[in-house]
Design a protein around this motif. Sequence first.
Motif, mmCIF file in Angstrom:
data_model
loop_
_atom_site.group_PDB
_atom_site.id
_atom_site.type_symbol
_atom_site.label_atom_id
_atom_site.label_comp_id
_atom_site.label_asym_id
_atom_site.label_seq_id
_atom_site.Cartn_x
_atom_site.Cartn_y
_atom_site.Cartn_z
ATOM 1 N N ALA A 1 108.797 -1.964 -41.140
ATOM 2 C CA ALA A 1 110.373 -2.188 -41.483
ATOM 3 C C ALA A 1 111.127 -0.937 -41.455
ATOM 4 N N PHE A 2 112.523 -1.193 -41.255
ATOM 5 C CA PHE A 2 113.362 -0.082 -41.009
ATOM 6 C C PHE A 2 113.456 0.757 -42.328
ATOM 7 N N SER A 3 113.486 0.168 -43.546
ATOM 8 C CA SER A 3 113.347 0.800 -44.708
ATOM 9 C C SER A 3 113.207 -0.312 -45.822
ATOM 10 N N ASP A 4 113.056 0.106 -47.070
ATOM 11 C CA ASP A 4 112.713 -0.483 -48.112
ATOM 12 C C ASP A 4 113.456 -1.749 -48.376
ATOM 13 N N ARG A 5 114.601 -1.629 -47.941
ATOM 14 C CA ARG A 5 115.895 -2.576 -47.913
ATOM 15 C C ARG A 5 115.611 -3.624 -47.081
ATOM 16 N N TYR A 6 114.724 -3.661 -46.271
ATOM 17 C CA TYR A 6 114.761 -4.478 -44.809
ATOM 18 C C TYR A 6 113.011 -5.198 -44.941
ATOM 19 N N LYS A 7 113.216 -6.537 -44.384
ATOM 20 C CA LYS A 7 111.991 -7.190 -44.215
ATOM 21 C C LYS A 7 110.997 -6.552 -43.128
ATOM 22 N N ALA A 8 109.885 -6.844 -43.583
ATOM 23 C CA ALA A 8 108.720 -6.267 -42.346
ATOM 24 C C ALA A 8 108.902 -7.166 -41.320
ATOM 25 N N PRO A 9 109.055 -6.632 -40.010
ATOM 26 C CA PRO A 9 109.148 -7.403 -38.876
ATOM 27 C C PRO A 9 107.737 -7.941 -38.441
ATOM 28 N N ARG A 10 107.618 -8.897 -37.365
ATOM 29 C CA ARG A 10 106.759 -9.261 -36.772
ATOM 30 C C ARG A 10 106.594 -8.424 -35.227
ATOM 31 N N GLU A 11 105.389 -7.838 -34.876
ATOM 32 C CA GLU A 11 105.428 -7.252 -33.619
ATOM 33 C C GLU A 11 105.337 -8.404 -32.561
ATOM 34 N N LEU A 12 106.235 -8.366 -31.790
ATOM 35 C CA LEU A 12 106.342 -9.173 -30.264
ATOM 36 C C LEU A 12 105.101 -9.037 -29.727
ATOM 37 N N SER A 13 104.544 -10.069 -29.149
ATOM 38 C CA SER A 13 103.298 -9.865 -28.142
ATOM 39 C C SER A 13 103.867 -9.525 -26.795
ATOM 40 N N THR A 14 103.061 -9.208 -25.941
ATOM 41 C CA THR A 14 103.753 -8.807 -24.542
ATOM 42 C C THR A 14 104.486 -10.040 -23.881
ATOM 43 N N GLU A 15 103.738 -11.320 -23.885
ATOM 44 C CA GLU A 15 104.306 -12.698 -23.378
ATOM 45 C C GLU A 15 105.699 -12.764 -24.232
ATOM 46 N N GLU A 16 105.860 -12.552 -25.378
ATOM 47 C CA GLU A 16 107.002 -12.815 -26.282
ATOM 48 C C GLU A 16 108.109 -11.823 -25.740
ATOM 49 N N VAL A 17 107.909 -10.679 -25.462
ATOM 50 C CA VAL A 17 108.693 -9.861 -25.002
ATOM 51 C C VAL A 17 109.376 -10.249 -23.705
ATOM 52 N N GLU A 18 108.219 -10.649 -22.935
ATOM 53 C CA GLU A 18 108.988 -11.293 -21.475
ATOM 54 C C GLU A 18 109.918 -12.499 -21.815
ATOM 55 N N LYS A 19 109.532 -13.576 -22.538
ATOM 56 C CA LYS A 19 110.267 -14.420 -22.840
ATOM 57 C C LYS A 19 111.819 -13.939 -23.428
ATOM 58 N N MET A 20 111.732 -12.928 -24.145
ATOM 59 C CA MET A 20 112.886 -12.399 -24.708
ATOM 60 C C MET A 20 113.814 -11.841 -23.674
ATOM 61 N N VAL A 21 113.375 -11.407 -22.631
ATOM 62 C CA VAL A 21 114.251 -11.099 -21.455
ATOM 63 C C VAL A 21 114.999 -12.129 -20.843
ATOM 64 N N GLU A 22 114.282 -13.300 -20.804
ATOM 65 C CA GLU A 22 114.623 -14.683 -20.333
ATOM 66 C C GLU A 22 115.929 -15.169 -21.095
ATOM 67 N N LYS A 23 115.627 -15.024 -22.389
ATOM 68 C CA LYS A 23 116.778 -15.264 -23.391
ATOM 69 C C LYS A 23 118.198 -14.281 -23.225
ATOM 70 N N PHE A 24 117.868 -13.148 -23.086
ATOM 71 C CA PHE A 24 118.813 -12.362 -22.659
ATOM 72 C C PHE A 24 119.524 -12.801 -21.449
ATOM 73 N N GLU A 25 118.920 -13.157 -20.367
ATOM 74 C CA GLU A 25 119.323 -13.681 -18.977
ATOM 75 C C GLU A 25 120.352 -15.040 -19.410
ATOM 76 N N ARG A 26 119.763 -15.776 -20.037
ATOM 77 C CA ARG A 26 120.592 -17.147 -20.432
ATOM 78 C C ARG A 26 121.776 -16.867 -20.872
ATOM 79 N N ALA A 27 121.738 -15.856 -21.914
ATOM 80 C CA ALA A 27 123.007 -15.635 -22.434
ATOM 81 C C ALA A 27 124.043 -14.839 -21.495
ATOM 82 N N PHE A 28 123.756 -13.964 -20.711
ATOM 83 C CA PHE A 28 124.266 -13.541 -19.739
ATOM 84 C C PHE A 28 124.968 -14.590 -19.072
ATOM 85 N N LYS A 29 124.235 -15.159 -18.364
ATOM 86 C CA LYS A 29 124.679 -16.520 -17.630
ATOM 87 C C LYS A 29 125.777 -17.245 -18.262
ATOM 88 N N ARG A 30 125.721 -17.382 -19.309
ATOM 89 C CA ARG A 30 126.715 -18.142 -20.440
ATOM 90 C C ARG A 30 127.875 -17.285 -20.400
#
Length: 337
Positions: free
Chosen positions: A122-151
Amino acid sequence: MSSLLDSFELKGLKLKNRIVMPPMCQYSVEAKDGIPNDWHFSHYTSRAIGGTGLIIIEMTDVEPDGRISDYDLGLWSDEHTPAFAKIIKACQSYGAKVAIQIAHAGRKAEDAEVPVSSTNEAFSDRYKAPRELSTEEVEKMVEKFERAFKRAVEAGVDSIEIHGAHGYLIHQFQSPLTNKRTDKYGQDKALFAKEIIQAAKRVMPESMPLLFRISAVEYAEEGYQIDYALNLMKEYQEAGVDMFHISSGGESNNGPEYSGEGYQVDLAAEVKKSLNVPVIAVGRMENVKYSDQVIKDGKADLVAVGRGMLRNPYWANEASLELEGKTIVPKALQAGF
């Protein structure tokens, strides 16, 4: 020698002056659907009427759980595009050019049930602990950025800014503080951002410049300094970034010793000199004559004015008058001057 009121051109982007409205979250989406509303329309068009050369729409996220809060903007669906297009077209009708900042908050997504990140810390005690993205999920995140750029392109923007600063997801991957991964995204900490840059270039017209906002220093005890950031930016430049928007901080609760007028200008100047790349200076730039001198001294190509423009939508017009320029508001308002 250029001045704050001079025009500026980068690829197909032609600005009437060098004044930028930086992205500033409004936290004003009423239905939590990410779609801009009447407030956002008034907020942005009033600065266009006020004479701003470039307006950068606030942090707009690629998925619902990528928002800082549920009241932030998003571009994860085609349903978002018409509302953005309406704002962009109106701003352009007053002579402003419009960019949009595309982002993901990562572990700083405060309203996400389980945030995601490069890490599970987590960033600090005030924030929730995150889940670490898998390699495949990171690749899919790039695709989400690309779709947003296109829009964003479909909505009619003149430029796009990738948000790689302030401790959000891209910053989390590029920082040694938050990226201790052993996969390809850990072995090359610039890889996630580079893939996002390449995704943007795939859907942007060749004439459209790509901006990248970066934290040039982190202010953390073991955080990166300007030399590390310069190496990152060199890679990002080679990947396709045309201009850098130089900020700082975000991966630490610490800040600079001095945060007054122009406290980040020297960072912008160093990037401009070292990489021979156009830069935007930001951070307490509301003093008109100071900002004009920054341009004249060649420390930055554009100046972003945040707080000053929140206080006064017509800051650009007032700056023009203070520098003995002409009124730059529409004809209907000029009788007031």
